[in-house]
Design a protein around this motif. Structure first.
Motif, PDB file in Angstrom:
ATOM      1  N   ASP A   1      -4.213 -11.401 113.053  1.00 13.63           N
ATOM      2  CA  ASP A   1      -3.692 -12.351 112.074  1.00 13.63           C
ATOM      3  C   ASP A   1      -3.581 -13.779 112.611  1.00 13.63           C
ATOM      4  O   ASP A   1      -3.538 -14.738 111.838  1.00 13.63           O
ATOM      5  N   SER A   2      -3.526 -13.919 113.933  1.00 13.35           N
ATOM      6  CA  SER A   2      -3.452 -15.258 114.520  1.00 13.35           C
ATOM      7  C   SER A   2      -4.827 -15.861 114.753  1.00 13.35           C
ATOM      8  O   SER A   2      -4.940 -17.014 115.176  1.00 13.35           O
ATOM      9  N   GLY A   3      -5.882 -15.078 114.491  1.00 12.86           N
ATOM     10  CA  GLY A   3      -7.235 -15.566 114.712  1.00 12.86           C
ATOM     11  C   GLY A   3      -7.778 -15.269 116.087  1.00 12.86           C
ATOM     12  O   GLY A   3      -8.895 -15.686 116.417  1.00 12.86           O
ATOM     13  N   ALA A   4      -7.010 -14.537 116.903  1.00  8.27           N
ATOM     14  CA  ALA A   4      -7.462 -14.185 118.250  1.00  8.27           C
ATOM     15  C   ALA A   4      -8.415 -12.988 118.196  1.00  8.27           C
ATOM     16  O   ALA A   4      -8.276 -12.095 117.351  1.00  8.27           O
ATOM     17  N   LEU A   5      -9.373 -12.983 119.100  1.00 11.36           N
ATOM     18  CA  LEU A   5     -10.345 -11.900 119.181  1.00 11.36           C
ATOM     19  C   LEU A   5      -9.701 -10.680 119.833  1.00 11.36           C
ATOM     20  O   LEU A   5      -9.168 -10.763 120.934  1.00 11.36           O
TER      21      LEU A   5
END
Length: 330
Positions: free
Chosen positions: A237-241
């Motif tokens: 949800d934070s955009g981290a892979l």
């Protein structure tokens, strides 16, 4: 652009990045031009193949048992190679049907595999599962082979110059993985290009294709299919892979497991690989050297390294095609 037939990405490096190619000493090209691909072929290697009359079910069984992603097709009637078939295209054809175009398709499509008793031959008329088989002579040098592997196919077939009375054993499979392992074994002969940052070499010049961890595995496979790539990054949800979904994640899928593709993608991966923890994708930073990335690929036995920033957000992906392109055209 994207090569729609084989899913390889073509990139044109312009401006300052193109000028940086002049900083290479050219030793890699000199070395690769002196090595014939015949030096890398193993005469004892057994080539697995099928015929047009092999059923789809038997084909998937062979691929799963042999842990391979593609098979050549030999026709006894014409005494010739008539094509090749890859696991992902085959599985999307028999498992997902029209779901690769419409992710909201009816759940009845997930009750069983379709067409498993059908012979492989007719697939050439109804789907993209089969491809024209590319065969090249073993006199080609490695520089030429890397060019072919960059833009033509992820794996090619090499015609041996050694005499053989069995035409089915006169060719050898040579893949991008074989090429990158060769590069690593000869890393000290490749000059200063291997010490360049991947960002300098134009390997981080476009954002990768990704999906949300909230999306289903089916949506991910649909993206892979429609975008003609071999993997997508999975973002939290934070955009981290946090993971990746690749074409190889359909290998060994059974009819009983088919409905798993409707699960959120991380749940699908955990269900498919219960014996191991969910493996975080192999990553590097833009200032990693080419040598470091090749070592990661060889050591981890992967087909790609994701490039991330300090917040672990994906800013690029370096594939085997990119590695081959870098040595062939820089």
């Amino acid at each position: 652009g994207i090569n729609a037939e084989y899913g390889t990405k073509k990139r044109v490096v312009e401006g300052p990045l193109a000028q940086l190619s002049g900083m290479n000493d050219g030793k890699h090209r000199q070395f690769l031009a002196t090595v014939p691909v015949s030096n890398l072929l193993h005469s004892e290697q057994e080539l697995c193949f099928i015929t047009p009359y092999t059923t789809i079910g038997e084909t998937t069984r062979i691929m799963t048992e042999k842990n391979i992603l593609a098979l050549p097709i030999w026709d006894d009637r014409s005494r010739s190679w008539v094509g090749s078939i890859d696991m992902f295209s085959l599985m999307t054809y028999i498992a997902f049907g029209r779901c690769t175009q419409d992710s909201q398709s009816d759940d009845t499509l997930f009750s069983k595999f379709h067409y498993t008793d059908q012979e492989v031959g007719p697939l050439r008329l109804v789907s993209r599962a089969t491809q024209k088989m590319m065969i090249y002579p073993d006199s080609h040098n490695m520089l030429t082979i890397l060019e072919i592997l960059t833009y033509t196919a992820h794996r090619i077939f090499i015609q041996s110059s050694l005499q053989s009375q069995n035409p089915q054993q006169s060719i050898r499979l040579f893949s991008q993985t074989d090429a990158v392992h060769f590069l690593w074994k000869n890393i000290n002969s490749l000059g200063n290009i291997v010490d360049r940052f991947v960002s300098e070499l134009g390997l981080v010049d476009e954002l990768p294709i990704t999906m949300s961890s909230r999306e289903t595995a089916l949506q991910g496979f649909r993206t892979i299919r429609l975008m003609c790539v071999n993997a997508v990054g999975i973002l939290d949800d934070s955009g981290a892979l946090v993971a990746n979904l690749s074409a190889s994640d359909v290998r060994g899928l059974t009819s009983e497991q088919l409905k798993l593709v409707k699960l959120p993608v991380l749940e699908y991966l955990r269900a498919r690989h219960p014996e191991t923890k969910l493996v975080h994708p192999v990553t590097c930073h833009p200032r990693a050297t080419l040598k470091e990335v090749i070592l990661q690929i060889v050591t981890a036995k992967v087909h790609r390294v994701w490039v991330v920033d300090s917040a672990n957000k994906a800013v690029g992906v370096i594939t085997l095609s990119d590695i081959c392109r870098t040595f062939a055209f820089n």
